[in-house]
Design an enzyme around this catalytic site. Sequence first.
Site, PDB file in Angstrom:
ATOM      1  CG  LEU A 178      -0.408  -0.040   2.619  1.00 36.86           C
ATOM      2  CD1 LEU A 178       0.120   1.298   3.086  1.00 36.86           C
ATOM      3  CD2 LEU A 178      -1.486  -0.523   3.553  1.00 36.86           C
ATOM      4  N   GLY A 180      10.761  15.552 -10.295  1.00 39.43           N
ATOM      5  CA  GLY A 180      10.535  16.463  -9.182  1.00 39.43           C
ATOM      6  C   GLY A 180      11.767  16.574  -8.303  1.00 39.43           C
ATOM      7  CB  CYS A 206       8.503   2.814   1.845  1.00 34.80           C
ATOM      8  SG  CYS A 206       7.223   2.349   3.017  1.00 34.80           S
TER       9      CYS A 206
END
Length: 435
Positions: free
Chosen positions: A154, A254, A261
């Site tokens: 996730l 960016g 993580c």
Amino acid sequence: MKIGVIGTGYVGLVSGTCFSDFGNRVICCDIDEGKIERLKQYDIPIYEPGLEPLVRKNVERGNLSFTTDIPQVVRESDIIFIAVGTPMSPTGEADLSYVKSAAAMIADHLESYKVIVVKSTVPVGTGRMVQRMIQERIGNKEISFDVVSNPEFLREGSAVYDCMNMERAIIGSTGDQAASIIKELHAPFETRVLVTDLESAEMIKYAANAFLAAKISFINSIANLCERFGADVTDVSEGMGLDSRISGKFLQAGIGYGGSCFPKDTEALRHMSRSVDYDFSMLDAVIDTNAAQRMTVVRKAQDVLGNLSGKTIAVLGLTFKPNTDDLRYAPSLDVIPVLVSQGAAVRAFDPVALAEARKILGQESISYYDDLYLALDGADACMILTEWDEVLHMDLTRVQKLMSEPVVIDGRNCFPLDLMRAKGFRYASVGRPEV
Ligand SMILES: NC(=O)c1ccc[n+]([C@@H]2O[C@H](COP(=O)([O-])OP(=O)(O)OC[C@H]3O[C@@H](n4cnc5c(N)ncnc54)[C@H](O)[C@@H]3O)[C@@H](O)[C@H]2O)c1
Ligand SMILES: O=c1ccn([C@@H]2O[C@H](COP(=O)(O)OP(=O)(O)O[C@H]3O[C@H](CO)[C@@H](O)[C@H](O)[C@H]3O)[C@@H](O)[C@H]2O)c(=O)[nH]1
């Protein structure tokens, strides 16, 4: 099934809640009493869209509960998820102390067969170590158990969606019985399941994160080249992404990746490589490129403003990405101290992370704002570090009038170049021509 979840961070809380939503009885436990007390009041300790109503629904249905009583959780569950943190240690290695203490707690209260599922991201070999540790601790007692690696994929900010709509479940196991129990547990998610050995499942998690981090460092390097050759990286990413073998995902240039993580998992993989004398130079480049990329916004500010001393810079966004309050390894924590050290006064805006940011960054030369327009009022430059909705939808006409100098350094490529030109900004973004 009865599931006990050890650790109520992102992974424990979100996956525990999602599994309860599919009719399992889930008890989540944590050693942090304050966290459990808050959860019992539906006061969710993390900012995660959609989580609070799902927790409330499943507690009210009787499918989800919270406790600090770890022995009870071990006794009453058929399946135990280990979802504790594996933070980066000073050497870059994953710190396994929480995993070991969870394994010890499980061993000390094991009375019947359990499937012990490691959901935390752990170095290859950890599942075997957990198995050995528990076996040694239970000694001659006639209790069987299995250890399964079931890494979690996730993303923060879309964690509930990602869990409910998981693209795949990886089940690494030493035995067929445990693998089929965990496979069955995933049936309601209607997801693809890949059953592997323990080691491969553990490696899949690191390989996936390192590969995504590599895509980001690669496109950021291309962005830096685009700046030098007058190309536009947003078009380059789009063009590359039209090739389905490449895919446009994770090709957004960016200021580099942050969060709880990618930085820690790439470092842990590098540590694993070194431990077996493997020179993973490509991974070194991914990590080094990311560290350098963070500072490109500072260089751009210097190019436009000259000396930063005495300049007021409104920094928009402190978290490592939008829709989370997580500041772990956020680029803002590296960029802001450099701006301050160069004599700038920083006005920091973030919609959700100000209290935590204040604790980490302090007050010297930094003031904090939950109103973006107040932060920009009279500023010499605006520096965008997180693409929050508030930033993407700010009233540019108003901002242009409010600022002392209409200078925007955009680390997230939030606005079209034509628009910024038309609004009268001096606009420096990443991998695109300056306006
Ligand atoms: N954050 C994410 O988006 C994400 C996604 C996928 C995988 N992961 C991995 O999942 C693991 C957990 O990450 P997180 O961000 O949820 O962690 P976290 O640090 O936010 O939370 C971990 C929780 O475990 C609790 N804990 C520690 N030891 C305990 C013990 N012995 N008994 C009970 N509770 C204990 C802590 O008090 C804390 O509340 C890590 O390995 C991480 O790499 C995280
Ligand atoms: O094209 C992109 C995509 C992401 N990022 C940055 O990469 C970081 C991580 O973003 P994201 O992956 O969306 O968030 P995480 O919540 O850290 O999720 C990653 O890390 C989790 C923990 O291991 C995994 O479970 C997820 O699959 C994996 O995407 C953030 O700083 C983003 O700004 C970019 O710079 N460019």
